[in-house]
Design a protein around this motif. Structure first.
Motif, mmCIF file in Angstrom:
data_model
loop_
_atom_site.group_PDB
_atom_site.id
_atom_site.type_symbol
_atom_site.label_atom_id
_atom_site.label_comp_id
_atom_site.label_asym_id
_atom_site.label_seq_id
_atom_site.Cartn_x
_atom_site.Cartn_y
_atom_site.Cartn_z
ATOM 1 N N MET A 157 3.502 10.658 2.656
ATOM 2 C CA MET A 157 2.242 10.089 2.173
ATOM 3 C C MET A 157 2.293 8.569 2.192
ATOM 4 S SD MET A 157 1.134 12.504 -1.003
ATOM 5 C CE MET A 157 0.840 14.262 -0.810
ATOM 6 N N ALA A 158 3.418 8.005 1.790
ATOM 7 C CA ALA A 158 3.572 6.551 1.829
ATOM 8 C C ALA A 158 3.473 6.038 3.266
ATOM 9 C CB ALA A 158 4.904 6.152 1.205
ATOM 10 N N SER A 159 4.045 6.796 4.197
ATOM 11 C CA SER A 159 3.992 6.407 5.607
ATOM 12 C C SER A 159 2.565 6.444 6.133
ATOM 13 C CB SER A 159 4.890 7.325 6.442
ATOM 14 O OG SER A 159 6.240 7.209 6.046
ATOM 15 N N GLY A 218 -1.754 -1.570 15.609
ATOM 16 C CA GLY A 218 -1.444 -0.200 15.976
ATOM 17 C C GLY A 218 -0.140 0.201 15.329
ATOM 18 N N ALA A 219 0.060 1.509 15.174
ATOM 19 C CA ALA A 219 1.287 1.998 14.558
ATOM 20 C C ALA A 219 1.577 3.401 15.055
ATOM 21 C CB ALA A 219 1.179 1.980 13.034
ATOM 22 N N CYS A 220 2.825 3.805 14.902
ATOM 23 C CA CYS A 220 3.249 5.147 15.295
ATOM 24 C C CYS A 220 4.312 5.624 14.324
ATOM 25 C CB CYS A 220 3.793 5.146 16.722
ATOM 26 S SG CYS A 220 4.248 6.795 17.341
ATOM 27 N N PHE A 221 4.189 6.860 13.878
ATOM 28 C CA PHE A 221 5.203 7.471 13.013
ATOM 29 C C PHE A 221 6.060 8.394 13.867
ATOM 30 C CE2 PHE A 221 6.728 10.911 10.310
ATOM 31 C CZ PHE A 221 7.262 10.224 9.241
ATOM 32 N N VAL A 262 11.563 1.940 8.259
ATOM 33 C CA VAL A 262 12.140 3.263 8.055
ATOM 34 C C VAL A 262 11.836 3.696 6.623
ATOM 35 C CG1 VAL A 262 14.200 4.692 8.224
ATOM 36 C CG2 VAL A 262 14.002 2.618 9.646
ATOM 37 N N ALA A 263 11.138 4.818 6.490
ATOM 38 C CA ALA A 263 10.835 5.371 5.168
ATOM 39 C C ALA A 263 11.937 6.352 4.796
ATOM 40 C CB ALA A 263 9.480 6.068 5.183
ATOM 41 N N HIS A 266 0.828 -1.204 0.000
ATOM 42 C CA HIS A 266 0.000 0.000 0.000
ATOM 43 C C HIS A 266 0.861 1.251 0.000
ATOM 44 C CE1 HIS A 266 -3.796 -2.184 1.737
ATOM 45 N NE2 HIS A 266 -3.411 -2.640 0.556
ATOM 46 N N ALA A 267 1.986 1.216 0.691
ATOM 47 C CA ALA A 267 2.871 2.387 0.754
ATOM 48 C C ALA A 267 3.302 2.836 -0.636
ATOM 49 C CB ALA A 267 4.095 2.084 1.615
#
Length: 201
Positions: free
Chosen positions: A125-127, A140-143, A87-88, A32-33
């Motif tokens: 945006m990918a993130s 769950g996720a966190c940036f 890591v993006a 999806h990224a």
């Protein structure tokens, strides 16, 4: 899950249970990224996926500042429970080069032509697509970002070429019940009338 529910349920999760994340789910996050928009369809992003104890420990050792004006111990204790770190990274060179191609025509490669650094915008945006996919997968996720003073150590730890810069990291896992609350617990969401300006400011 309905898209509107994905959007409304997305939260930054800062503590995770010990349950592992299915590798196929990680693949879906990445699939999806790369569907995110990118300027000139440059796709100048790369994703470093860290899933083993050794890889994650190496990341935290490289990316954690030795001291901070703010006490990060509670945040780090929670974030280090994430079983997956993605890591993006982005390449400014890829974008400047793409826009020097004949269909774009900025042959001087002048970075000043860019009103904002779209290489980081696109990686962001990918993130976000990874964050939303995590919600859709029941995770769950966190940036979060890599401290500017630790980028060189991060590159060295993972042999990242100089061309590539980390925009941020998506931590993914199964949320721990009653995990740490973030800023939304201390601040209200701004009303739409405060942030939306129709026709003129």
């Amino acid at each position: 899950m309905e898209f509107r529910d994905v959007v409304r349920q997305r939260r930054m999760v800062r503590r995770f249970s010990g349950e592992p994340v299915d590798p196929e789910t990680v693949d879906r996050l990445l699939d999806h990224a790369v569907r995110a928009p990118s300027a000139g369809f440059t796709q100048g992003w790369s994703f470093l996926v860290l899933t083993t104890d050794e890889e994650r420990d190496r990341f935290w050792a490289a990316a954690t500042p030795p001291d901070s004006a703010r006490d990060l111990s509670t945040w780090l204790a929670g974030m280090r429970t994430a079983p997956v770190l993605i890591v993006a990274l982005t390449s400014k060179t890829a974008y400047v080069g793409r826009y020097a191609e004949p269909d774009k025509g900025w042959t001087d490669r002048d970075e000043a032509r860019w009103p904002v650094p779209y290489w980081h915008v696109d990686a962001g945006m990918a993130s976000l697509l990874m964050l939303q996919t995590a919600v859709d997968e029941g995770l769950g996720a966190c940036f979060f970002g890599v401290d500017g003073g630790r980028v060189a150590a991060f590159r060295d730890a993972f042999d990242v070429p100089q061309e590539w810069s980390p925009t941020g990291v998506v931590a993914v896992g199964h949320p721990e019940a009653g995990g740490a609350k973030g800023s939304p617990a201390r601040r209200r969401r701004k009303p739409m009338d405060d942030v939306v300006h129709r026709g003129a400011w």
